[in-house]
Design an enzyme around this catalytic site. Sequence first.
Site, PDB file in Angstrom:
ATOM      1  N   CYS A   2       0.958  -1.068  -0.075  1.00 54.67           N
ATOM      2  CA  CYS A   2       0.019  -0.122   0.047  1.00 54.67           C
ATOM      3  C   CYS A   2       0.797   1.136   0.000  1.00 54.67           C
ATOM      4  O   CYS A   2       2.076   1.263   0.294  1.00 54.67           O
ATOM      5  CB  CYS A   2      -0.886   0.131   1.279  1.00 54.67           C
ATOM      6  SG  CYS A   2      -2.193  -1.383   1.312  1.00 54.67           S
ATOM      7  N   ASN A  98      -1.549   1.945   5.763  1.00 53.96           N
ATOM      8  CA  ASN A  98      -0.690   0.864   5.407  1.00 53.96           C
ATOM      9  C   ASN A  98      -0.555   0.147   6.733  1.00 53.96           C
ATOM     10  O   ASN A  98      -0.456   0.453   7.870  1.00 53.96           O
ATOM     11  CB  ASN A  98       0.572   1.108   4.899  1.00 53.96           C
ATOM     12  CG  ASN A  98       0.742   2.083   3.685  1.00 53.96           C
ATOM     13  OD1 ASN A  98      -0.248   2.005   2.800  1.00 53.96           O
ATOM     14  ND2 ASN A  98       1.810   2.568   3.381  1.00 53.96           N
ATOM     15  N   GLU A 478      15.104 -19.204  -8.266  1.00 53.74           N
ATOM     16  CA  GLU A 478      14.991 -18.053  -8.873  1.00 53.74           C
ATOM     17  C   GLU A 478      14.297 -18.019 -10.251  1.00 53.74           C
ATOM     18  O   GLU A 478      13.200 -17.361 -10.358  1.00 53.74           O
ATOM     19  CB  GLU A 478      16.430 -17.196  -8.829  1.00 53.74           C
ATOM     20  CG  GLU A 478      16.175 -15.715  -9.501  1.00 53.74           C
ATOM     21  CD  GLU A 478      15.250 -14.841  -8.641  1.00 53.74           C
ATOM     22  OE1 GLU A 478      14.611 -15.278  -7.560  1.00 53.74           O
ATOM     23  OE2 GLU A 478      14.877 -13.878  -9.321  1.00 53.74           O
ATOM     24  N   LYS A 482      10.525 -16.455 -10.975  1.00 50.26           N
ATOM     25  CA  LYS A 482      10.233 -15.496 -11.880  1.00 50.26           C
ATOM     26  C   LYS A 482       9.017 -16.016 -12.769  1.00 50.26           C
ATOM     27  O   LYS A 482       8.164 -15.113 -12.885  1.00 50.26           O
ATOM     28  CB  LYS A 482      11.471 -15.126 -12.710  1.00 50.26           C
ATOM     29  CG  LYS A 482      12.417 -14.621 -12.041  1.00 50.26           C
ATOM     30  CD  LYS A 482      12.501 -13.004 -11.996  1.00 50.26           C
ATOM     31  CE  LYS A 482      11.892 -12.646 -10.891  1.00 50.26           C
ATOM     32  NZ  LYS A 482      12.678 -12.578  -9.682  1.00 50.26           N
ATOM     33  N   GLU A 485       5.637 -15.839 -10.522  1.00 53.31           N
ATOM     34  CA  GLU A 485       5.039 -14.534 -10.418  1.00 53.31           C
ATOM     35  C   GLU A 485       4.531 -13.912 -11.519  1.00 53.31           C
ATOM     36  O   GLU A 485       3.484 -13.002 -11.609  1.00 53.31           O
ATOM     37  CB  GLU A 485       6.057 -13.738  -9.351  1.00 53.31           C
ATOM     38  CG  GLU A 485       7.061 -13.129 -10.104  1.00 53.31           C
ATOM     39  CD  GLU A 485       7.990 -12.294  -9.130  1.00 53.31           C
ATOM     40  OE1 GLU A 485       9.224 -12.367  -9.298  1.00 53.31           O
ATOM     41  OE2 GLU A 485       7.327 -11.871  -8.142  1.00 53.31           O
TER      42      GLU A 485
HETATM   43  C1  AGP Z   1      10.997 -10.876  -6.702  1.00 48.35           C
HETATM   44  O1  AGP Z   1      10.797 -11.001  -7.986  1.00 48.35           O
HETATM   45  C2  AGP Z   1       9.788 -10.719  -5.778  1.00 48.35           C
HETATM   46  N1  AGP Z   1       8.880  -9.605  -6.184  1.00 48.35           N
HETATM   47  C3  AGP Z   1       9.963 -10.860  -4.312  1.00 48.35           C
HETATM   48  O2  AGP Z   1      10.351 -12.228  -3.865  1.00 48.35           O
HETATM   49  C4  AGP Z   1      11.066  -9.886  -3.558  1.00 48.35           C
HETATM   50  O3  AGP Z   1      12.276 -10.236  -3.906  1.00 48.35           O
HETATM   51  C5  AGP Z   1      10.729 -10.005  -1.950  1.00 48.35           C
HETATM   52  O4  AGP Z   1       9.431  -9.346  -1.673  1.00 48.35           O
HETATM   53  C6  AGP Z   1      11.916  -9.369  -1.090  1.00 48.35           C
HETATM   54  O5  AGP Z   1      11.697  -7.858  -1.477  1.00 48.35           O
HETATM   55  P1  AGP Z   1      12.907  -6.886  -1.090  1.00 48.35           P
HETATM   56  O6  AGP Z   1      14.305  -7.238  -1.847  1.00 48.35           O
HETATM   57  O7  AGP Z   1      12.682  -5.651  -1.407  1.00 48.35           O
HETATM   58  O8  AGP Z   1      13.368  -7.298   0.446  1.00 48.35           O
END
Ligand code: AGP
Length: 606
Positions: A2, A98, A478, A482, A485
């Site tokens: 948010c 938030n 990883e 990808k 998501e």
């Molecule tokens: C990555 O593609 C994701 N969107 C997610 O896993 C992200 O890496 C995770 O939320 C951690 O975020 P940060 O690196 O901002 O802490």
Amino acid sequence: MCGIVGITSTKNVSSSILNSLRKLEYRGYDSAGIATLENGIIKEVKCEGRVDALETNLAKQNLDGNVGIGHVRWATHGVPSTVNAHPHSSDRVSVVHNGIIENSTLLKKLLIKKGYIFKSQTDTEVIVHLISDYLKKNDLKNAIIKMLKRLHGSFALGIIFQDQPDLLIGARRGSPLAVGYGPNENYLGSDSYALKSMTNKVTYLDDSEFCIIKNDNVEFFDEAGKKINKKILELSKDDKEYEKGDYKHFMAKEIDEQPMTIKNCVNEYIDKISNSINIYNFPWKKNDLKSILLIGCGTAYHSCLMAKYWFEQMTNLDVNVDVASEFRYRKNKFKKDCLYIFVSQSGETADTYAALDLCNKNKVKTCSIVNVVESSIARDSKFVLPIHCGPEVGVASTKAFLGQMLVLYILCLKLAKDRKEIDKKILSSKIKSLLDLSKNVKKTLLTEDQIQLVCKSFADAKGSMFLGRGFSYPIALEGALKLKELVYVHAEGYPAGEMKHGPLALIENGMPVVVLAPRDEYFKKTISNMQEVIARGAKVLLITNKSKDEVVHENIWQSIKVENTIDDLLPFLITVPLQKLAYHSALNKGYDIDKPRNLAKSVTVE
Ligand code: AGP
């Protein structure tokens, strides 16, 4: 998660709020809204969906007023809908929020008994009615103090009042919040990115603080109401607006920027003349450390996992890795001779921040690796190593992943050198290879055409697997993340050698499987595992590096060859085709690549 923005000014504020909400959309994009105070009446315009839809609604219904708040939402309590969109208002106050109010059910029951009527399913509405209730017998400041005392959980708030034409309240417990300063106007934002188009002068609220913002003055208080002095910081100039340029999506741009971001990061941390590492102010001596614990979430966790392999290979340190949301609730034994490393692109991830906070409370050594240097995680760590990637807007993290791995690798070389655990010649050759990494990533980007040939199969499959051993295992995780998501299909990353202990049962005719088998020490073993899945009908996309010897197997569906480099750095190169695979598969499906469903860039709720 948010986004909050608030402005008090001598001018009409709704269009500036709308502009800032566009910047904040990366934090949540399932509904949006603005409230302003117009001639002594609080007015709201809200919508389900994106800021574009809010703009359409605003065009139909003008929203005037010199003080206002806006919000983009990532739903926690209540479905994404116009009625659940923030702000939530009564005749007297309007609130954007938030985070999560953990005791909202109980508070709601008490407020209903008092006759308050709830319109939404959100936890936020209890804040509206609590303030309205306290305002009956208290002045504004005391009403805020009393309201804050009743709330449990972590949150950030922006509040305007029906009888205060130039006043805005901000309050923080857990979720980040910043104040910005302008000429005859001041601002509130859930991060400095929201404020950048308006000002480069900001103050960050710390935990359990609130502020009263007027056009010409801002006052800060602790939750007991004691006035506190806060510093005004100047945001760095290189944090300028970040645009898509000729690219269709930020993600595509961010993948292609990787050669440049690697170059920037290497320039920052490697002295090319002396061929040495530039991390001079590292606060701990070699005998201070016996172990390392790396902590992160999602992609950042994968970079931590990658670093474990490097640290174990090059140092005698004990190395462990933890997911932040698990670490924060376990009965940890905090160790004085352990370095706790927090990895986060945004530097605002709630679970990672809570893990850091726990470590700080236990007075252990903390270091963070972040992209956003003004972030909460960076500010509260004892030592910070920025990754110098520039803003990352696409929700799917790409260039930040390579940046995190790069800084972790360089830190590993530094510790190995300081502890005399690496041979000087080997160190020097690894540094030389690092200097070529940008060029090698650039060449590897040329595999894009081959990726486009296979992406439809991954996009249309009901599931796929990503296999790797050793250095390639974190990259397999990883690659699968990808694809999940962005393409909304099941994808599983697995250690190739573990397949026969269960997941091999999933392999069926035609199932696409990525096998990561660069020619490192694990190569032969991985190729054997590849044969096991091919034998069971898998369509294998082999990702390896260039070599004179071909990988001969008549049943390999497709192979992609990345550039050659030392084994340690191959993970950087094999990541690139996986990023492109997820991007093109999502493009193939016509999905919203920069804002995948149900997700947000900065996860500030636990
Ligand atoms: C990555 O593609 C994701 N969107 C997610 O896993 C992200 O890496 C995770 O939320 C951690 O975020 P940060 O690196 O901002 O802490």
